[in-house]
Design an enzyme around this catalytic site. Sequence first.
Site, PDB file in Angstrom:
ATOM      1  CB  CYS A  80      -0.246 -36.972  11.550  1.00 14.20           C
ATOM      2  SG  CYS A  80      -0.318 -35.242  11.981  1.00 14.20           S
ATOM      3  CB  VAL A  94       2.040 -44.997  13.497  1.00 12.30           C
ATOM      4  CG1 VAL A  94       0.804 -45.686  14.058  1.00 12.30           C
ATOM      5  CG2 VAL A  94       3.246 -45.929  13.553  1.00 12.30           C
ATOM      6  CB  VAL A 104       3.853 -54.709  23.426  1.00  8.09           C
ATOM      7  CG1 VAL A 104       4.754 -55.929  23.498  1.00  8.09           C
ATOM      8  CG2 VAL A 104       4.026 -53.846  24.669  1.00  8.09           C
ATOM      9  CE  LYS A 150       8.490 -52.319  21.137  1.00 10.67           C
ATOM     10  NZ  LYS A 150       9.269 -52.783  19.976  1.00 10.67           N
ATOM     11  N   GLY A 173       6.520 -51.786  11.670  1.00  9.65           N
ATOM     12  CA  GLY A 173       5.983 -51.340  10.380  1.00  9.65           C
ATOM     13  C   GLY A 173       4.759 -50.475  10.611  1.00  9.65           C
TER      14      GLY A 173
END
Lengths: 376, 376
Positions: free
Chosen positions: A11, A14, A166, A239, A356
Amino acid sequence: MKNIRVVLMGCGGVGRQLLQHIVTCRSLHANQGIRLRVVGVCDSKSLVVAPDVFSMELSDHHLLEVCRLKLASSSLLTLTDSGECQVFSGSDLTKKIVDSAALLGKSTGLALVDCSASSETIGVLNRAVDLGCCVVLANKKPLTSKMEDYDKLVSQPRRIRHESTVGAGLPVIASLNRILSSGDPVHRIIGSLSGTLGYVMSEVEDGKPFSQVVKSAKSLGYTEPDPRDDLSGMDVARKALILARLLGRRLNLDSIKIESLYPEEMGPGVMSVEEFLCSGVLLLDKNIQERVYKASLNGNVLRYVCVIEGSRCEVGIQEIPKDSALGRLKGSDNVLEVYSRCYNEQPLVIQGAGAGNDTTAAGVLADILDLQDLFP
Amino acid sequence: MKNIRVVLMGCGGVGRQLLQHIVTCRSLHANQGIRLRVVGVCDSKSLVVAPDVFSMELSDHHLLEVCRLKLASSSLLTLTDSGECQVFSGSDLTKKIVDSAALLGKSTGLALVDCSASSETIGVLNRAVDLGCCVVLANKKPLTSKMEDYDKLVSQPRRIRHESTVGAGLPVIASLNRILSSGDPVHRIIGSLSGTLGYVMSEVEDGKPFSQVVKSAKSLGYTEPDPRDDLSGMDVARKALILARLLGRRLNLDSIKIESLYPEEMGPGVMSVEEFLCSGVLLLDKNIQERVYKASLNGNVLRYVCVIEGSRCEVGIQEIPKDSALGRLKGSDNVLEVYSRCYNEQPLVIQGAGAGNDTTAAGVLADILDLQDLFP
């Protein structure tokens, strides 16, 4: 009303945003006949869980309280046991999650959602898969560890979603899965999958010194606290590995060719962040400037990209035609170009914000909702 | 092995390609534990169906024979009844499909796949939804008819897929559904959703006369036999309506503002295709040229776009900044820009081939596979 039970691991930014999205979307999801029941939330040290995960859930009040505590860097242990929630820590934490997975996995269903950035969740995730649970990941580590762990995680391919590993919420994985399931073979992927490095490469293209751009990126909050964590290319390599494995390549992280944007002698073990930013990085300006100039003579620009093609999987700086989706990239957007039989001369292009907490958490939430048909 | 039973309506280019994809992907899908059992295929006149849709399916031999017959513009009636397939026509056709839907819908499951371009499938599709079937559409008509029909079709939102109604196989609908389910409100969509008009507008930008570009587009096979079917904007308007309805707007086709690229007095009822191409269209050159020039003075280019924003839903020529995904569009690619809370300053961009039987059929096949969790 269909119930989707969720245990959230992690937590940080995100995970907190995900909890807030879940609370905010209550009526939207109710209109779709869905209720997300968060039965447990943990960080690396403590687990807050409903006393009976079968019949109870954490209240929105508790979920928002978890967000508040974590935002203030407080411990979840501050929440005391009550009729509404229990708190576990230490080895009891893992045991309690596995017990919940065993109880719910094959009956009501359970989605174990990993928004941490840790390798330590891999054991629990593997157990949960065996117990019939669904898995949703924003965490790249479990998918980029040993091939054996990967195989276990995707052994029930309909029960795993990991869009936000990704390009944050960008529909990259979902789109690739669609292409692959339709029998359209993907033969080349090239993409700029780091907002930070995308920003850096498009700024140096405009003639700014590399060192200055790295410092601006840091002050804009685009980089990790130590910008070398971005400049090493490791995050992009993870990724790339996730995409390559999705295409069926049996690769490990150490078989990916990774170009670091700083030399070993400027590494975190050798100099501090301050030394790197005040002196080290200045020494890199000339080389980057020369490469930018050389590329421009060919009508090209430099981008820090991942390339997956045949047996090749590498990440690093490449000369890219100015007049392509990648070449036109500005700012911190991510962009992915996919070439397949259907997208042969012109690629399928997916572009947009690739970082973000908001968009990453939105991708996780869409993944959870996408699992709904597996819940009774 | 999970069985997905399919009845295909429409075996023109897309339907034929779908059957070929299904046959080609047998081993790929078997590896995923899936078998696609095509139990019936029909065109507007005849239905070829397995004698027992519950226990039998059409063989790959029969499926490829259907493709061969349709490619040669022959009737499916040439296939004679045998122990392996039965042929129905006239009103028996619809009755047989509905009977199959009733038998399979709530037991084994059935996906009714509409690759026709007809409004006449709406009745059968509505019945199939009531009978518990899944529906996959490449056909835009059922989604752009009366609101009442739309509501019926999407009444079980998890049982309908229609990716290939907008942008062929481009992951437009899937991506929008992900965004919407995560509670991220889409406030603006702008896109170039006609490969034909995309080509026309980017060519006139380079100074070529409109009439000449329309004729080239026709000779390159980019247009319908009567190019006015593209130039009218009706096809784009249907796509815009599908997107607007997906966002929850309760609109009908006649409430969309549609700019036609030819005036009424050059319409199909007034002059032949030849007259239009030899004389009519020449009269349109000057106006387009002036508009292109005027836009260029503002640093803009002209694109034929759909715009959905607030209560606004319109299709027509707009001035677009040269330096946007839409403005940079060349050739026949489609592009869609989506603005939402997560994609606010910079849009989510999805771009690529938005036409062609191969990619359209691939989108339909991905849709069918995506329904697998609803099959027992």
